[in-house]
Design an enzyme around this catalytic site. Structure first.
Site, PDB file in Angstrom:
ATOM      1  N   VAL A 165      39.127  37.156  44.323  1.00  0.00           N
ATOM      2  CA  VAL A 165      40.491  37.653  44.125  1.00  0.00           C
ATOM      3  C   VAL A 165      40.637  39.049  44.739  1.00  0.00           C
ATOM      4  CG1 VAL A 165      40.973  36.281  42.073  1.00  0.00           C
ATOM      5  CG2 VAL A 165      39.872  38.534  41.827  1.00  0.00           C
ATOM      6  N   GLY A 166      39.653  39.404  45.595  1.00  0.00           N
ATOM      7  CA  GLY A 166      39.717  40.707  46.256  1.00  0.00           C
ATOM      8  C   GLY A 166      40.384  40.572  47.611  1.00  0.00           C
ATOM      9  N   ARG A 167      39.578  40.692  48.648  1.00  0.00           N
ATOM     10  CA  ARG A 167      40.080  40.545  50.013  1.00  0.00           C
ATOM     11  C   ARG A 167      39.234  39.513  50.740  1.00  0.00           C
ATOM     12  NH1 ARG A 167      45.206  42.241  51.149  1.00  0.00           N
ATOM     13  NH2 ARG A 167      45.669  43.711  49.471  1.00  0.00           N
ATOM     14  N   ASP A 176      41.212  32.618  46.461  1.00  0.00           N
ATOM     15  CA  ASP A 176      42.623  32.960  46.616  1.00  0.00           C
ATOM     16  C   ASP A 176      42.878  33.729  47.901  1.00  0.00           C
ATOM     17  OD1 ASP A 176      45.347  33.082  45.683  1.00  0.00           O
ATOM     18  OD2 ASP A 176      45.003  35.234  45.401  1.00  0.00           O
ATOM     19  N   GLU A 227      44.553  34.384  57.135  1.00  0.00           N
ATOM     20  CA  GLU A 227      45.667  33.899  56.324  1.00  0.00           C
ATOM     21  C   GLU A 227      46.918  33.820  57.169  1.00  0.00           C
ATOM     22  OE1 GLU A 227      45.964  36.413  52.869  1.00  0.00           O
ATOM     23  OE2 GLU A 227      44.029  35.804  52.097  1.00  0.00           O
ATOM     24  N   HIS A 252      46.689  33.162  48.396  1.00  0.00           N
ATOM     25  CA  HIS A 252      46.843  34.603  48.156  1.00  0.00           C
ATOM     26  C   HIS A 252      47.981  34.862  47.160  1.00  0.00           C
ATOM     27  CE1 HIS A 252      45.968  38.762  50.067  1.00  0.00           C
ATOM     28  NE2 HIS A 252      46.396  38.915  48.822  1.00  0.00           N
ATOM     29  N   GLY A 273      47.707  37.714  42.499  1.00  0.00           N
ATOM     30  CA  GLY A 273      48.267  38.956  41.945  1.00  0.00           C
ATOM     31  C   GLY A 273      49.698  39.212  42.347  1.00  0.00           C
TER      32      GLY A 273
END
Lengths: 345, 345
Positions: free
Chosen positions: B258-260, B284, B289, B308, B311
């Site tokens: 869930v970071g990068r 995610d 992307e 993505h 969040g």
């Protein structure tokens, strides 16, 4: 466990008014001598039970090998559903302990037997686990789980969800049935910041809910609900109580059934999905179990089917329930976990 | 919001040591006069911003219609990623406000420009929502969601789950990255009764975690972990830091990113899934992307792909972040939500 047990009792609702505390035991002071274990889940309890009840004999006989002789041998039974032939012959069992909460299959057999017995059940952490199931599927659906799984089939990169995020805590939840299971659901949701309205027979208030109303005055609450959870026991009064009439109040809600299958008219659920009263159905219990592979529910795109697994009990739950009941029986007192076979719960 | 904001600050970790409190603003006292909104999410802010900043002009220009003229007209920008040509012509914008937390696309453009500006970002309730995503998928997997979805295909009634229930709270969780996102994850898990160990650069202790260790001493914790969550920002030091070497420590864990995206070597994830170091991956974010439809991740049975969306920020998050920053700028003070474009976060 101690903590869970006591908080469960706070919300037993109807059951509290039938509290067994101090009631004399119909089989007097009782000490298990010959304990019969009949299910795969109960089998591994043989060793710890033997250690706890050193003077008892403990025997495991798989369900499909059970004979009348086993029921004549035993004075204590731990299992799931009693075989329907249990009382066709002589039965020595005095104490029937269910490894599960629901006793709706065994209770009629005992109630019809005219025998002298005690029937107890296991509750353990089951209500919390059912609440966990409801939260798990609520988060899954609210966070787009179904949508993203579908998009995986085609590799579709759909980020509309991001721009239209709806906080799962903003759900308007109605729980039908405010007994121990309904309270478990309300407690887990509440810990996540989601308040629930409860519907029950009388409209009596139950602590876990923001407010409770009589089911027959539930329509205004059902109309606003985004999530409706049924947590009803099966009794003659609740048979198919989740009807087309009830579901017609809903406006695109998600419906989850974690109570008993026959409380829901499954044709009505099908109709409500197709007519838009329901957006999704998450069904853990079904009027026929196992649900036949040909049933419409398996393949319906708006239905999640699980095989009656929302409220697992663990071996330690069963062990603790059994030993707690045994302590009461040794004192000649009806255990708090005793159920009334005639009433069925 | 106020409450969330203050608890987030408690755990900003690295960022706290770069707190902007009281620092003078490089563009002096600043009042937005001409506000340019460039994304679909920002567009609906035109009206509320106009009400709040009555003397300003507010203009929305869709991303694909943006021109140099728009950037010459505006002194304030609200959007997602800056167009790469932003500084090829004259730009009048002094305040760049990102509608999202991550600024790794816009920051290099600004850092290379030599211009005098302030770059701010939006955080809002995003860390909690990322925690919610992690909890949602953790419950989904632990409660058998994937298994039961698969069984729906064939109508298989598999109740082994019931007899082998594992409490989701018994998970052994390691979170890599203990900044605001990692803290959001730890906070949501902790509220559900799940403690997490944190791994960060220095091993400094962060309140949300049961304990923190330096990443280079993380192996013993990774070996025991049943869930590993990466919540790392993208910097030169974190590029592909989730490597085959790191993943080889895992023993059948679930991995969530869930970071990068580029912090993870996706070939290493593929290898770790196939070799059993990973049981599942919930991804995610991705190094490219949108993830191309042909990518192996979409079709891999042990991988969940989301686009993505872990969040989300809402319009009110962005509005509140913008107005909070505007208050600081009006006083000539660098906003707390200002980021260092050279550092990239």
């Amino acid at each position: 466990m101690g903590h869970n047990r006591s908080t469960q009792r706070v919300c037993l609702g109807v059951k509290m008014s039938f509290s067994n505390s101090g009631a004399p035991c119909p089989i007097g002071r009782f000490f298990p001598q010959r304990i019969l274990l009949t299910t795969p889940l109960a089998a591994p309890l043989a060793e710890p039970l033997q250690k706890e009840f050193v003077r008892a004999q403990v025997r495991h006989v798989p369900n499909d090998e059970l004979s009348r002789e086993d029921f004549r041998w035993a004075d204590t039974w731990v299992g799931f559903d009693l075989p329907s032939w249990t009382f066709a012959g002589e039965v020595s069992v005095k104490w029937f302990h269910s490894q599960s909460d629901g006793v709706d299959k065994s209770a009629p057999i005992l109630a019809a037997s005219g025998a002298n017995y005690v029937l107890t059940h296991s509750v353990g952490d089951m209500p919390r686990r059912i609440g966990e199931y409801v939260l798990a599927y609520h988060l899954w659906l609210t966070r787009g789980g179904d949508l993203f799984r579908a998009n995986e089939q085609t590799g579709a990169w759909d980020t509309d969800f991001f721009n239209n995020y709806v906080d799962p805590r903003a759900a308007t939840v109605v729980v039908i049935g405010t007994g121990e299971v309904g309270c478990g659901v309300a407690r887990v949701l509440s810990a996540y910041g989601i308040e629930a309205v409860g519907l029950n027979t009388s409209g009596r208030q139950v602590e876990e809910f923001s407010a409770c109303y009589p089911l027959h005055e539930g329509a205004p609450h059902l109309r606003k609900a985004t999530l409706v959870v049924s947590a009803l026991p099966l009794t003659p009064a609740t048979d198919k109580i989740i009807s087309r009439d009830l579901l017609s109040n809903l406006n695109g809600a998600v419906f989850m059934n974690v109570g008993r299958g026959p409380t829901v008219d499954s044709d009505a659920v099908h109709w409500a999905l197709d007519s838009g009263h329901l957006a999704k159905a998450v069904l853990d219990v079904h009027e026929v179990e196992p649900l036949p592979p040909s049933d419409w529910r398996w393949g319906h795109p708006q239905v999640v089917v699980t095989p009656h697994v929302s409220g697992p009990l663990t071996r330690s739950d069963i062990f603790e329930a059994f030993t707690e009941c045994a302590r009461s029986l040794a004192e000649g007192v009806l255990p708090d976990l005793a159920v009334d076979a005639k009433r069925g719960y």
